[in-house]
Enzyme design. Structure first.
Site, PDB file in Angstrom:
ATOM      1  N   TYR A   1       0.813  -1.222   0.000  1.00 50.80           N
ATOM      2  CA  TYR A   1       0.000   0.000   0.000  1.00 50.80           C
ATOM      3  C   TYR A   1       0.850   1.277   0.000  1.00 50.80           C
ATOM      4  O   TYR A   1       0.385   2.333   0.428  1.00 50.80           O
ATOM      5  CB  TYR A   1      -0.950  -0.004   1.199  1.00 50.80           C
ATOM      6  CG  TYR A   1      -2.180  -0.883   0.990  1.00 50.80           C
ATOM      7  CD1 TYR A   1      -3.056  -0.648  -0.078  1.00 50.80           C
ATOM      8  CD2 TYR A   1      -2.468  -1.930   1.860  1.00 50.80           C
ATOM      9  CE1 TYR A   1      -4.182  -1.441  -0.276  1.00 50.80           C
ATOM     10  CE2 TYR A   1      -3.597  -2.727   1.667  1.00 50.80           C
ATOM     11  CZ  TYR A   1      -4.456  -2.470   0.598  1.00 50.80           C
ATOM     12  OH  TYR A   1      -5.566  -3.249   0.415  1.00 50.80           O
TER      13      TYR A   1
ATOM     14  N   PHE B   1      -5.727   7.258   6.636  1.00 49.36           N
ATOM     15  CA  PHE B   1      -6.160   5.895   6.992  1.00 49.36           C
ATOM     16  C   PHE B   1      -5.073   4.838   6.793  1.00 49.36           C
ATOM     17  O   PHE B   1      -5.295   3.661   7.075  1.00 49.36           O
ATOM     18  CB  PHE B   1      -7.429   5.512   6.200  1.00 49.36           C
ATOM     19  CG  PHE B   1      -7.278   5.564   4.700  1.00 49.36           C
ATOM     20  CD1 PHE B   1      -6.689   4.524   3.993  1.00 49.36           C
ATOM     21  CD2 PHE B   1      -7.723   6.673   3.982  1.00 49.36           C
ATOM     22  CE1 PHE B   1      -6.550   4.567   2.612  1.00 49.36           C
ATOM     23  CE2 PHE B   1      -7.588   6.722   2.590  1.00 49.36           C
ATOM     24  CZ  PHE B   1      -6.999   5.670   1.908  1.00 49.36           C
TER      25      PHE B   1
ATOM     26  N   ARG C   1     -11.908  -5.363 -11.323  1.00 54.20           N
ATOM     27  CA  ARG C   1     -12.367  -4.180 -10.564  1.00 54.20           C
ATOM     28  C   ARG C   1     -13.888  -4.039 -10.655  1.00 54.20           C
ATOM     29  O   ARG C   1     -14.533  -3.619  -9.699  1.00 54.20           O
ATOM     30  CB  ARG C   1     -11.677  -2.917 -11.093  1.00 54.20           C
ATOM     31  CG  ARG C   1     -10.168  -2.894 -10.887  1.00 54.20           C
ATOM     32  CD  ARG C   1      -9.767  -2.558  -9.479  1.00 54.20           C
ATOM     33  NE  ARG C   1     -10.096  -1.198  -9.123  1.00 54.20           N
ATOM     34  CZ  ARG C   1      -9.647  -0.593  -8.006  1.00 54.20           C
ATOM     35  NH1 ARG C   1      -8.855  -1.244  -7.168  1.00 54.20           N
ATOM     36  NH2 ARG C   1      -9.985   0.625  -7.732  1.00 54.20           N
TER      37      ARG C   1
ATOM     38  N   THR D   1     -14.674   1.253  -4.105  1.00 54.29           N
ATOM     39  CA  THR D   1     -13.896   1.140  -2.857  1.00 54.29           C
ATOM     40  C   THR D   1     -14.787   1.210  -1.621  1.00 54.29           C
ATOM     41  O   THR D   1     -14.651   0.396  -0.708  1.00 54.29           O
ATOM     42  CB  THR D   1     -12.842   2.268  -2.807  1.00 54.29           C
ATOM     43  OG1 THR D   1     -12.022   2.166  -3.969  1.00 54.29           O
ATOM     44  CG2 THR D   1     -11.987   2.163  -1.557  1.00 54.29           C
TER      45      THR D   1
ATOM     46  N   ARG E   1     -18.191  -6.228  -3.257  1.00 58.38           N
ATOM     47  CA  ARG E   1     -18.346  -5.303  -2.116  1.00 58.38           C
ATOM     48  C   ARG E   1     -19.795  -4.872  -1.944  1.00 58.38           C
ATOM     49  O   ARG E   1     -20.280  -4.716  -0.821  1.00 58.38           O
ATOM     50  CB  ARG E   1     -17.431  -4.094  -2.313  1.00 58.38           C
ATOM     51  CG  ARG E   1     -15.943  -4.415  -2.078  1.00 58.38           C
ATOM     52  CD  ARG E   1     -15.064  -3.279  -2.530  1.00 58.38           C
ATOM     53  NE  ARG E   1     -13.652  -3.465  -2.207  1.00 58.38           N
ATOM     54  CZ  ARG E   1     -12.681  -2.766  -2.767  1.00 58.38           C
ATOM     55  NH1 ARG E   1     -12.961  -1.826  -3.673  1.00 58.38           N
ATOM     56  NH2 ARG E   1     -11.416  -2.973  -2.428  1.00 58.38           N
TER      57      ARG E   1
ATOM     58  N   ASN F   1     -13.628  -3.885   3.684  1.00 56.28           N
ATOM     59  CA  ASN F   1     -14.268  -4.088   2.371  1.00 56.28           C
ATOM     60  C   ASN F   1     -13.817  -5.370   1.658  1.00 56.28           C
ATOM     61  O   ASN F   1     -13.883  -5.476   0.446  1.00 56.28           O
ATOM     62  CB  ASN F   1     -14.125  -2.839   1.494  1.00 56.28           C
ATOM     63  CG  ASN F   1     -12.680  -2.497   1.173  1.00 56.28           C
ATOM     64  OD1 ASN F   1     -11.757  -3.173   1.633  1.00 56.28           O
ATOM     65  ND2 ASN F   1     -12.475  -1.467   0.376  1.00 56.28           N
TER      66      ASN F   1
ATOM     67  N   GLU G   1       2.406  -5.785  -7.927  1.00 55.27           N
ATOM     68  CA  GLU G   1       1.852  -6.528  -6.788  1.00 55.27           C
ATOM     69  C   GLU G   1       2.147  -8.024  -6.906  1.00 55.27           C
ATOM     70  O   GLU G   1       2.472  -8.681  -5.908  1.00 55.27           O
ATOM     71  CB  GLU G   1       0.342  -6.260  -6.692  1.00 55.27           C
ATOM     72  CG  GLU G   1       0.062  -4.808  -6.291  1.00 55.27           C
ATOM     73  CD  GLU G   1      -1.384  -4.375  -6.456  1.00 55.27           C
ATOM     74  OE1 GLU G   1      -2.239  -5.208  -6.837  1.00 55.27           O
ATOM     75  OE2 GLU G   1      -1.675  -3.179  -6.191  1.00 55.27           O
TER      76      GLU G   1
HETATM   77  P1  GDP Z   1      -9.265   0.017  -3.692  1.00 54.29           P
HETATM   78  O1  GDP Z   1      -8.258  -0.023  -4.815  1.00 54.29           O
HETATM   79  O2  GDP Z   1     -10.691   0.053  -4.180  1.00 54.29           O
HETATM   80  O3  GDP Z   1      -9.064  -1.083  -2.677  1.00 54.29           O
HETATM   81  O4  GDP Z   1      -9.079   1.413  -2.935  1.00 54.29           O
HETATM   82  P2  GDP Z   1      -7.744   2.257  -2.600  1.00 54.29           P
HETATM   83  O5  GDP Z   1      -6.565   1.697  -3.326  1.00 54.29           O
HETATM   84  O6  GDP Z   1      -8.089   3.699  -2.798  1.00 54.29           O
HETATM   85  O7  GDP Z   1      -7.574   2.034  -1.042  1.00 54.29           O
HETATM   86  C1  GDP Z   1      -7.048   0.836  -0.537  1.00 54.29           C
HETATM   87  C2  GDP Z   1      -7.862   0.386   0.638  1.00 54.29           C
HETATM   88  O8  GDP Z   1      -7.753   1.367   1.677  1.00 54.29           O
HETATM   89  C3  GDP Z   1      -9.371   0.295   0.415  1.00 54.29           C
HETATM   90  O9  GDP Z   1      -9.763  -0.911  -0.194  1.00 54.29           O
HETATM   91  C4  GDP Z   1      -9.900   0.401   1.822  1.00 54.29           C
HETATM   92  O10 GDP Z   1      -9.753  -0.845   2.528  1.00 54.29           O
HETATM   93  C5  GDP Z   1      -8.944   1.406   2.432  1.00 54.29           C
HETATM   94  N1  GDP Z   1      -9.499   2.750   2.344  1.00 54.29           N
HETATM   95  C6  GDP Z   1      -9.600   3.557   1.255  1.00 54.29           C
HETATM   96  N2  GDP Z   1     -10.177   4.727   1.566  1.00 54.29           N
HETATM   97  C7  GDP Z   1     -10.426   4.670   2.888  1.00 54.29           C
HETATM   98  C8  GDP Z   1     -11.006   5.570   3.825  1.00 54.29           C
HETATM   99  O11 GDP Z   1     -11.422   6.677   3.482  1.00 54.29           O
HETATM  100  N3  GDP Z   1     -11.096   5.140   5.123  1.00 54.29           N
HETATM  101  C9  GDP Z   1     -10.661   3.917   5.532  1.00 54.29           C
HETATM  102  N4  GDP Z   1     -10.781   3.562   6.819  1.00 54.29           N
HETATM  103  N5  GDP Z   1     -10.107   3.044   4.684  1.00 54.29           N
HETATM  104  C10 GDP Z   1      -9.995   3.409   3.385  1.00 54.29           C
HETATM  105 MG    MG Z   2      -6.225   0.313  -4.770  1.00 48.59          MG
END
Ligand code: GDP
Ligand code: MG
Length: 152
Positions: free
Chosen positions: A51, A59, A87, A93, A104, A114, A128
């Site tokens: 990440y 977060f 996706r 997300t 989700r 999620n 990855e």
């Molecule tokens: P993804 O690619 O859809 O998984 O989303 P992102 O890459 O933007 O973020 C990675 C992960 O971080 C997400 O799947 C969530 O588990 C977490 N996440 C993202 N945005 C938020 C947020 O606003 N709050 C919290 N608590 N977790 C978040």
């Molecule tokens: Mg992501």
């Protein structure tokens, strides 16, 4: 035919909630096939590296702790446009915005719980997969391909 691959991870909540089978089922039913699969208690350095692009987000520390909180199931699926379609199968997300019918949208409520990760681009998928499967992927030819694709 393309041999595109994507990295999919059932997050700790998904494993604890016994959703691993349901998630694999959705990818397999669509027509994608596994190239790698492992249940793994992740070390902090891997979660942080996975990440790394989100390091500046408020977060991020909670996200890393979430990924370390229990084992995950790390997978690689293969098939035509699997990154983009993966996706779509996963959904937005924030589960509040995920359409019903998506993983989700159907299976979770909170953005911080999620249930699944999926690579967001072909480049992210390569990065990855290199991180999570340094040993490489399994090579084989699934017998179903002519029944999934008109042209190969
Ligand atoms: P993804 O690619 O859809 O998984 O989303 P992102 O890459 O933007 O973020 C990675 C992960 O971080 C997400 O799947 C969530 O588990 C977490 N996440 C993202 N945005 C938020 C947020 O606003 N709050 C919290 N608590 N977790 C978040
Ligand atoms: Mg992501």
């Amino acid at each position: 035919m393309t041999t595109e691959v994507t990295f999919i991870m059932v997050k700790p909540d998904g494993v604890q909630r016994n959703l691993t089978g349901e998630i694999i089922r959705r990818f397999e039913a669509k027509g994608y096939y596994l190239r790698g699969l492992k249940l793994k208690q992740v070390e902090r350095s891997l979660a942080e590296e996975h990440y790394i692009d989100l390091k500046s987000k408020p977060f991020y520390p909670g996200l890393v702790d979430y990924i370390l909180s229990a084992p995950v199931v790390a997978m690689v699926f293969s098939g035509k446009n699997v990154v983009t379609m993966g996706r779509k199968l996963i959904g937005a997300t924030n589960p509040l915005a995920s359409e019903p019918g998506t993983i989700r949208g159907d299976l979770c409520i909170d953005v911080g719980r999620n249930v699944i990760h999926g690579s967001d681009s072909v480049e992210s998928a390569q990065r990855e997969i290199g991180l999570w499967f340094p040993e490489g992927l399994v090579e084989y030819k699934p017998h179903m391909l002519p029944w999934i694709y008109e042209r190969m």
